[in-house]
Write an enzyme that holds these catalytic residues in place. Structure first.
Site, PDB file in Angstrom:
ATOM      1  N   ARG A 166       1.248 -10.651   7.020  1.00  0.00           N
ATOM      2  CA  ARG A 166       1.154  -9.446   6.182  1.00  0.00           C
ATOM      3  C   ARG A 166       2.435  -8.650   6.390  1.00  0.00           C
ATOM      4  O   ARG A 166       2.596  -7.913   7.357  1.00  0.00           O
ATOM      5  CB  ARG A 166      -0.087  -8.622   6.572  1.00  0.00           C
ATOM      6  CG  ARG A 166      -1.406  -9.386   6.394  1.00  0.00           C
ATOM      7  CD  ARG A 166      -2.621  -8.513   6.647  1.00  0.00           C
ATOM      8  NE  ARG A 166      -2.601  -7.856   7.935  1.00  0.00           N
ATOM      9  CZ  ARG A 166      -3.040  -8.379   9.074  1.00  0.00           C
ATOM     10  NH1 ARG A 166      -3.551  -9.607   9.105  1.00  0.00           N
ATOM     11  NH2 ARG A 166      -2.970  -7.690  10.197  1.00  0.00           N
ATOM     12  N   ARG A 221      -9.994  -0.045  15.041  1.00  0.00           N
ATOM     13  CA  ARG A 221      -9.972   0.662  13.756  1.00  0.00           C
ATOM     14  C   ARG A 221     -11.105   0.131  12.879  1.00  0.00           C
ATOM     15  O   ARG A 221     -12.119   0.772  12.730  1.00  0.00           O
ATOM     16  CB  ARG A 221      -8.584   0.484  13.125  1.00  0.00           C
ATOM     17  CG  ARG A 221      -8.285   1.415  12.007  1.00  0.00           C
ATOM     18  CD  ARG A 221      -6.798   1.481  11.667  1.00  0.00           C
ATOM     19  NE  ARG A 221      -6.222   0.214  11.223  1.00  0.00           N
ATOM     20  CZ  ARG A 221      -4.964   0.111  10.765  1.00  0.00           C
ATOM     21  NH1 ARG A 221      -4.176   1.166  10.713  1.00  0.00           N
ATOM     22  NH2 ARG A 221      -4.496  -1.060  10.381  1.00  0.00           N
ATOM     23  N   ASP A 224      11.252  23.806  -3.237  1.00  0.00           N
ATOM     24  CA  ASP A 224      11.916  22.941  -4.233  1.00  0.00           C
ATOM     25  C   ASP A 224      13.436  22.872  -4.075  1.00  0.00           C
ATOM     26  O   ASP A 224      14.100  22.219  -4.875  1.00  0.00           O
ATOM     27  CB  ASP A 224      11.628  23.463  -5.645  1.00  0.00           C
ATOM     28  CG  ASP A 224      10.225  24.015  -5.769  1.00  0.00           C
ATOM     29  OD1 ASP A 224       9.291  23.215  -5.629  1.00  0.00           O
ATOM     30  OD2 ASP A 224      10.066  25.241  -5.944  1.00  0.00           O
ATOM     31  N   HIS A 272      -5.616  -7.306  13.396  1.00  0.00           N
ATOM     32  CA  HIS A 272      -4.380  -6.516  13.375  1.00  0.00           C
ATOM     33  C   HIS A 272      -4.024  -6.142  14.806  1.00  0.00           C
ATOM     34  O   HIS A 272      -4.880  -5.687  15.567  1.00  0.00           O
ATOM     35  CB  HIS A 272      -4.613  -5.250  12.529  1.00  0.00           C
ATOM     36  CG  HIS A 272      -3.358  -4.519  12.163  1.00  0.00           C
ATOM     37  ND1 HIS A 272      -2.313  -5.109  11.490  1.00  0.00           N
ATOM     38  CD2 HIS A 272      -2.964  -3.234  12.383  1.00  0.00           C
ATOM     39  CE1 HIS A 272      -1.353  -4.212  11.293  1.00  0.00           C
ATOM     40  NE2 HIS A 272      -1.718  -3.078  11.835  1.00  0.00           N
ATOM     41  N   CYS A 297      13.266  25.341   1.296  1.00  0.00           N
ATOM     42  CA  CYS A 297      12.261  25.974   0.430  1.00  0.00           C
ATOM     43  C   CYS A 297      11.356  24.890  -0.177  1.00  0.00           C
ATOM     44  O   CYS A 297      11.540  23.709   0.076  1.00  0.00           O
ATOM     45  CB  CYS A 297      12.934  26.743  -0.700  1.00  0.00           C
ATOM     46  SG  CYS A 297      14.194  27.895  -0.151  1.00  0.00           S
ATOM     47  N   TYR A 329      14.784  31.951   2.924  1.00  0.00           N
ATOM     48  CA  TYR A 329      13.638  32.712   3.447  1.00  0.00           C
ATOM     49  C   TYR A 329      13.848  33.081   4.913  1.00  0.00           C
ATOM     50  O   TYR A 329      14.291  32.250   5.717  1.00  0.00           O
ATOM     51  CB  TYR A 329      12.358  31.870   3.338  1.00  0.00           C
ATOM     52  CG  TYR A 329      11.812  31.803   1.938  1.00  0.00           C
ATOM     53  CD1 TYR A 329      11.267  32.932   1.332  1.00  0.00           C
ATOM     54  CD2 TYR A 329      11.832  30.615   1.232  1.00  0.00           C
ATOM     55  CE1 TYR A 329      10.758  32.857   0.032  1.00  0.00           C
ATOM     56  CE2 TYR A 329      11.328  30.529  -0.055  1.00  0.00           C
ATOM     57  CZ  TYR A 329      10.790  31.662  -0.642  1.00  0.00           C
ATOM     58  OH  TYR A 329      10.287  31.591  -1.909  1.00  0.00           O
ATOM     59  N   LYS A 363       0.847  -1.202   0.000  1.00  0.00           N
ATOM     60  CA  LYS A 363       0.000   0.000   0.000  1.00  0.00           C
ATOM     61  C   LYS A 363       0.879   1.247   0.000  1.00  0.00           C
ATOM     62  O   LYS A 363       2.089   1.156   0.234  1.00  0.00           O
ATOM     63  CB  LYS A 363      -0.942  -0.011   1.210  1.00  0.00           C
ATOM     64  CG  LYS A 363      -0.256  -0.056   2.571  1.00  0.00           C
ATOM     65  CD  LYS A 363      -1.299  -0.275   3.663  1.00  0.00           C
ATOM     66  CE  LYS A 363      -0.645  -0.335   5.023  1.00  0.00           C
ATOM     67  NZ  LYS A 363      -1.449   0.287   6.082  1.00  0.00           N
TER      68      LYS A 363
HETATM   69  N1  PMH Z   1      -1.766  -5.271   7.917  1.00  0.00           N
HETATM   70  C1  PMH Z   1      -2.460  -4.147   8.131  1.00  0.00           C
HETATM   71  C2  PMH Z   1      -3.948  -4.229   8.288  1.00  0.00           C
HETATM   72  C3  PMH Z   1      -1.784  -2.928   8.199  1.00  0.00           C
HETATM   73  O1  PMH Z   1      -2.497  -1.808   8.401  1.00  0.00           O
HETATM   74  C4  PMH Z   1      -0.372  -2.896   8.060  1.00  0.00           C
HETATM   75  C5  PMH Z   1       0.427  -1.638   8.163  1.00  0.00           C
HETATM   76  C6  PMH Z   1       0.300  -4.096   7.836  1.00  0.00           C
HETATM   77  C7  PMH Z   1      -0.429  -5.275   7.781  1.00  0.00           C
HETATM   78  C8  PMH Z   1       1.793  -4.171   7.679  1.00  0.00           C
HETATM   79  O2  PMH Z   1       2.412  -3.824   8.870  1.00  0.00           O
HETATM   80  P1  PMH Z   1       3.991  -3.682   8.975  1.00  0.00           P
HETATM   81  O3  PMH Z   1       4.373  -2.626   8.018  1.00  0.00           O
HETATM   82  O4  PMH Z   1       4.203  -3.262  10.394  1.00  0.00           O
HETATM   83  O5  PMH Z   1       4.558  -4.995   8.629  1.00  0.00           O
HETATM   84  N2  PMH Z   1      -0.291  -0.507   8.442  1.00  0.00           N
HETATM   85  C9  PMH Z   1       0.187   0.635   8.965  1.00  0.00           C
HETATM   86  C10 PMH Z   1      -0.631   1.708   9.261  1.00  0.00           C
HETATM   87  O6  PMH Z   1      -1.907   1.706   9.058  1.00  0.00           O
HETATM   88  N3  PMH Z   1       0.058   2.669   9.800  1.00  0.00           N
HETATM   89  O7  PMH Z   1       1.333   2.280   9.842  1.00  0.00           O
HETATM   90  C11 PMH Z   1       1.428   1.009   9.329  1.00  0.00           C
END
Ligand code: PMH
Length: 385
Positions: free
Chosen positions: A221, A138, A315, A168, A313, A267, A41
């Site tokens: 994950r 969440r 850029d 999670h 700045c 600046y 993601k």
């Molecule tokens: N699964 C879920 C549902 C997640 O939101 C995330 C990471 C992962 C797996 C992967 O976690 P890792 O990178 O610690 O291995 N999500 C997020 C988050 O929402 N904010 O920081 C990390």
């Protein structure tokens, strides 16, 4: 689709061999029946989602995960056919788009399924994973009642295939395990109420996979550790295998000048040269995600740490140089030059944040160069797409 050229002296390098090594290490660390779900993601945590996804799959990951349906569709558009799970919320009216592209969604309420079934065409089936909220607060079902309502909908319809169930953890990266254990127990409690157990059960992010592979059921994950970063500073001492940091950020000196004593920079004219000194201008700024808080921090030039002087700045920024250096000299903001390294963890500490945030916030304006065996295999310049 990918633009392979860029016309500015600032770029990110992503070492795909590091990603491959990190995926292989996790696979070795797990038992053979456990799968790796590569979390790509947020543009692969800022590294490049398509390229990371490809190398993760080549290295043995079997599944991909993203936050939003758009991210999944973009992977499909780039020819990635592997299974993809959308971890975040999707709209019921988009369920058919997901079904058509064989993208799995996360579901956590019965009304969502009822609404989604109005949109899914008769010849299509939506695959989904049921999210259990065991304490993250969440997304997810929190009671047996909600689970039974969901099963009622799927048993009475033909539009849905329940492929997975997951949760999670909020504190898997902390040394104090009390809340983690509570969540694990709550997940088990709710899991035991499912009339049928789907094919995939997954609880673990990187921290859980690294520390408690036996508590991740049959898939992990894998996010931050795939990019070679430790899930927390607390965990640094207990990482079971070496992590290889894949991301580095570079630029070049585009202008070099000598300041006289008393001359000012940037600046607000907040910096004043105390003596005669050499100053270089570097074409990166807060619009790239290199925010103003970096004023006073260090970058590497010719293997030497040099201070960012004056305000950053939009850029550009200025650095004080040890001597006159040629235009085109490489500046490394994250990464290694000679014997010096500025790690993502160092940058995160400087910004009083976590390492996750650092590559994620270096945005689309900075082109990504992908390396394998130290050679460039691809360049992605999103701004020209
Ligand atoms: N699964 C879920 C549902 C997640 O939101 C995330 C990471 C992962 C797996 C992967 O976690 P890792 O990178 O610690 O291995 N999500 C997020 C988050 O929402 N904010 O920081 C990390």
């Amino acid at each position: 689709m990918t633009s392979t050229s860029f016309y500015r002296d600032t770029w990110v390098e992503v070492d795909l061999d590091c990603i491959a090594a990190n995926v292989c290490s996790m696979i070795k660390h797990l038992s053979p029946e456990q799968k790796v779900i590569a979390v790509v993601k947020a543009n692969g945590y800022g590294h490049g989602d398509v390229q990371v996804a490809r190398v993760a799959l080549e290295s043995g990951a079997q599944y991909l995960a993203v936050a939003f349906l758009d991210e999944a569709l973009s992977l499909r558009k780039h020819g990635i056919g592997a299974p993809i799970l959308v971890l975040g919320a999707s709209r019921p009216e988009d369920a058919n788009v997901a079904a058509e592209h064989q993208i799995s969604l996360t579901v956590y309420n019965a009304e969502w399924l009822i609404e989604a079934s109005k949109y899914i065409k008769d010849d299509k089936k939506l695959t989904f994973h049921l999210k259990i909220d065991s304490g993250m607060g969440r997304l997810g079902v929190r009671s047996e009642q909600e689970i039974s309502e969901i099963f009622e909908v799927i048993e009475n319809g033909s539009h849905f295939h329940l492929e997975g169930v997951f949760t999670h953890f909020a504190t898997a990266d902390e040394l104090d395990l009390s809340y983690f254990i509570k969540q694990f127990e709550r997940f088990n409690e709710l899991l035991s109420t499912l009339p049928v157990r789907p094919e995939l059960v997954h609880t673990g992010n990187s921290a859980t996979g690294l520390r408690f592979p036996e508590k991740t059921f049959n898939a992990v994950r894998l996010g931050i550790a795939m990019y070679g970063l430790t899930p927390s500073m607390e965990m640094k001492e207990i990482i079971p295998y070496p992590l290889k940091e894949a991301f580095s950020l570079h630029s070049k000196l585009v202008h070099v000048k000598k300041l006289a004593k008393g001359d000012k920079v940037s600046y607000g004219a907040t910096y004043t040269a105390e003596v005669e000194e050499w100053v270089g201008t570097v074409p990166i700024g807060y619009a790239d995600g290199w925010i103003r808080k970096h004023q006073g921090a260090e970058v590497l030039v010719s293997g030497v740490r040099c201070e960012i002087i004056g305000r950053v700045c939009m850029d550009q920024l200025m650095v004080r140089l040890p001597k006159k250096l040629p235009i085109g000299t490489q500046v490394t903001l994250i990464g290694t030059q000679e014997n010096e390294t500025i790690s993502i963890d160092e940058v995160a500490a400087r910004l009083e944040t976590i390492n996750y945030e650092v590559p994620c916030t270096i945005n689309f304006r900075v082109p990504r160069i992908f390396l394998k065996k130290q050679s460039i295999i691809e360049v992605r310049n999103t701004i020209l797409l």
